[in-house]
Design a protein around this motif. Sequence first.
Motif, PDB file in Angstrom:
ATOM      1  N   THR A 111       0.853  -1.189   0.000  1.00  0.00           N
ATOM      2  CA  THR A 111       0.000   0.000   0.000  1.00  0.00           C
ATOM      3  C   THR A 111       0.888   1.237   0.000  1.00  0.00           C
ATOM      4  OG1 THR A 111      -0.128  -0.029   2.421  1.00  0.00           O
ATOM      5  CG2 THR A 111      -1.898  -1.139   1.218  1.00  0.00           C
ATOM      6  N   TYR A 112       0.277   2.381  -0.284  1.00  0.00           N
ATOM      7  CA  TYR A 112       1.011   3.647  -0.303  1.00  0.00           C
ATOM      8  C   TYR A 112       0.025   4.794  -0.090  1.00  0.00           C
ATOM      9  CZ  TYR A 112      -0.848   3.757  -5.033  1.00  0.00           C
ATOM     10  OH  TYR A 112      -1.697   3.724  -6.102  1.00  0.00           O
ATOM     11  N   ASN A 113       0.563   5.911   0.345  1.00  0.00           N
ATOM     12  CA  ASN A 113      -0.195   7.159   0.413  1.00  0.00           C
ATOM     13  C   ASN A 113       0.235   7.987  -0.783  1.00  0.00           C
ATOM     14  OD1 ASN A 113      -1.479   6.521   2.840  1.00  0.00           O
ATOM     15  ND2 ASN A 113       0.251   7.293   4.043  1.00  0.00           N
ATOM     16  N   GLU A 114      -0.734   8.405  -1.574  1.00  0.00           N
ATOM     17  CA  GLU A 114      -0.419   9.137  -2.795  1.00  0.00           C
ATOM     18  C   GLU A 114       0.405  10.396  -2.511  1.00  0.00           C
ATOM     19  OE1 GLU A 114      -2.840  11.114  -6.508  1.00  0.00           O
ATOM     20  OE2 GLU A 114      -3.771   9.437  -5.445  1.00  0.00           O
ATOM     21  N   SER A 115       0.136  11.039  -1.398  1.00  0.00           N
ATOM     22  CA  SER A 115       0.854  12.276  -1.070  1.00  0.00           C
ATOM     23  C   SER A 115       2.335  12.033  -0.757  1.00  0.00           C
ATOM     24  CB  SER A 115       0.188  12.980   0.118  1.00  0.00           C
ATOM     25  OG  SER A 115       0.264  12.155   1.260  1.00  0.00           O
ATOM     26  N   GLU A 116       2.714  10.780  -0.435  1.00  0.00           N
ATOM     27  CA  GLU A 116       4.106  10.453  -0.088  1.00  0.00           C
ATOM     28  C   GLU A 116       4.939   9.995  -1.286  1.00  0.00           C
ATOM     29  OE1 GLU A 116       3.786   7.368   2.832  1.00  0.00           O
ATOM     30  OE2 GLU A 116       3.095   8.734   4.407  1.00  0.00           O
ATOM     31  N   ILE A 117       4.311   9.821  -2.436  1.00  0.00           N
ATOM     32  CA  ILE A 117       5.020   9.268  -3.603  1.00  0.00           C
ATOM     33  C   ILE A 117       6.026  10.295  -4.129  1.00  0.00           C
ATOM     34  CG2 ILE A 117       4.785   8.396  -5.962  1.00  0.00           C
ATOM     35  CD1 ILE A 117       1.962   7.459  -5.164  1.00  0.00           C
ATOM     36  N   PRO A 118       7.314   9.901  -4.207  1.00  0.00           N
ATOM     37  CA  PRO A 118       8.342  10.828  -4.702  1.00  0.00           C
ATOM     38  C   PRO A 118       8.443  10.763  -6.226  1.00  0.00           C
ATOM     39  CG  PRO A 118       9.364   8.792  -4.012  1.00  0.00           C
ATOM     40  CD  PRO A 118       7.881   8.644  -3.742  1.00  0.00           C
ATOM     41  N   THR A 119       9.290  11.599  -6.769  1.00  0.00           N
ATOM     42  CA  THR A 119       9.628  11.537  -8.184  1.00  0.00           C
ATOM     43  C   THR A 119      11.138  11.477  -8.266  1.00  0.00           C
ATOM     44  OG1 THR A 119       7.689  12.759  -8.908  1.00  0.00           O
ATOM     45  CG2 THR A 119       9.569  12.805 -10.366  1.00  0.00           C
ATOM     46  N   PRO A 120      11.743  10.542  -8.937  1.00  0.00           N
ATOM     47  CA  PRO A 120      11.179   9.351  -9.573  1.00  0.00           C
ATOM     48  C   PRO A 120      10.728   8.327  -8.517  1.00  0.00           C
ATOM     49  CG  PRO A 120      13.552   9.230  -9.650  1.00  0.00           C
ATOM     50  CD  PRO A 120      13.205  10.572  -9.040  1.00  0.00           C
ATOM     51  N   VAL A 121      10.012   7.280  -8.993  1.00  0.00           N
ATOM     52  CA  VAL A 121       9.474   6.256  -8.099  1.00  0.00           C
ATOM     53  C   VAL A 121      10.146   4.917  -8.409  1.00  0.00           C
ATOM     54  CG1 VAL A 121       7.395   5.095  -7.296  1.00  0.00           C
ATOM     55  CG2 VAL A 121       7.236   7.424  -8.160  1.00  0.00           C
ATOM     56  N   TYR A 144      10.800   1.145 -12.382  1.00  0.00           N
ATOM     57  CA  TYR A 144      11.194   2.545 -12.256  1.00  0.00           C
ATOM     58  C   TYR A 144      10.174   3.391 -13.014  1.00  0.00           C
ATOM     59  CZ  TYR A 144      13.660   6.821 -13.490  1.00  0.00           C
ATOM     60  OH  TYR A 144      14.014   8.127 -13.687  1.00  0.00           O
ATOM     61  N   PHE A 145       9.713   4.459 -12.374  1.00  0.00           N
ATOM     62  CA  PHE A 145       8.782   5.382 -13.020  1.00  0.00           C
ATOM     63  C   PHE A 145       9.389   6.780 -12.965  1.00  0.00           C
ATOM     64  CE2 PHE A 145       6.347   1.886 -11.307  1.00  0.00           C
ATOM     65  CZ  PHE A 145       5.527   1.523 -12.368  1.00  0.00           C
ATOM     66  N   GLU A 146       9.378   7.458 -14.118  1.00  0.00           N
ATOM     67  CA  GLU A 146       9.948   8.813 -14.215  1.00  0.00           C
ATOM     68  C   GLU A 146       9.284   9.768 -13.241  1.00  0.00           C
ATOM     69  OE1 GLU A 146      12.331  10.390 -16.223  1.00  0.00           O
ATOM     70  OE2 GLU A 146      13.005   8.435 -16.909  1.00  0.00           O
ATOM     71  N   PHE A 151       3.478   6.383 -12.427  1.00  0.00           N
ATOM     72  CA  PHE A 151       3.246   5.335 -11.434  1.00  0.00           C
ATOM     73  C   PHE A 151       1.746   5.145 -11.196  1.00  0.00           C
ATOM     74  CE2 PHE A 151       2.246   4.412  -6.998  1.00  0.00           C
ATOM     75  CZ  PHE A 151       2.834   3.173  -6.848  1.00  0.00           C
ATOM     76  N   LEU A 152       1.030   6.226 -10.927  1.00  0.00           N
ATOM     77  CA  LEU A 152      -0.403   6.140 -10.630  1.00  0.00           C
ATOM     78  C   LEU A 152      -1.191   5.576 -11.814  1.00  0.00           C
ATOM     79  CD1 LEU A 152      -0.852   9.479  -8.677  1.00  0.00           C
ATOM     80  CD2 LEU A 152      -0.883   7.150  -7.752  1.00  0.00           C
TER      81      LEU A 152
END
Length: 171
Positions: A111-121, A144-146, A151-152
């Motif tokens: 699971t993840y919190n959308e607000s915590e997702i960094p860039t890149p992922v 790896y996501f740019e 990612f979403l």
Amino acid sequence: MKKLSFLLVTLLIGGMMFTGCKKDNPQTPDTPSTPTETTKTFVYKVNNTFQTMNDVTGALTTHTISPCFHYTFSYKDADGKMVEVTDATLPWTKEISVKTPFEAQLKGKVTYNESEIPTPVFFGTLASIEQSPENQTKPATGKYFEDKEDFLEYFATNPQMLEFNYTLSIN
């Protein structure tokens, strides 16, 4: 006298027939063989790193899973009961010794919190069960996501990638 000799010879032959016959020993039914129990050790693993190869140079780069992901999983212990691990700190390993045969199982969800997702992922469900190099499950590779939007979008269409379920026969 001839009658007595004939009678004695007849009794002698009859006695030999009775004593010469062998008694059959009662047969014991074949009991099905049970597999020999042995103790074997294996390891449950949930890693937090993966490698990618540069297409041009062929060099390997090690990536660490982004810290925004939370792993909850369960594994089968030596008694055959499922044990739950919530919000595990990765990397995580658990060595188990069991009587064989045994069916090891490791399953979980990310699971993840959308607000915590960094860039890149950097993402991965890097779980595995390993008894030996010849007997192990192969973990999924990391991704790896740019940016966060890539990612979403990927997980909106592939939500099953946020789960894992591995089994391994330990013999």
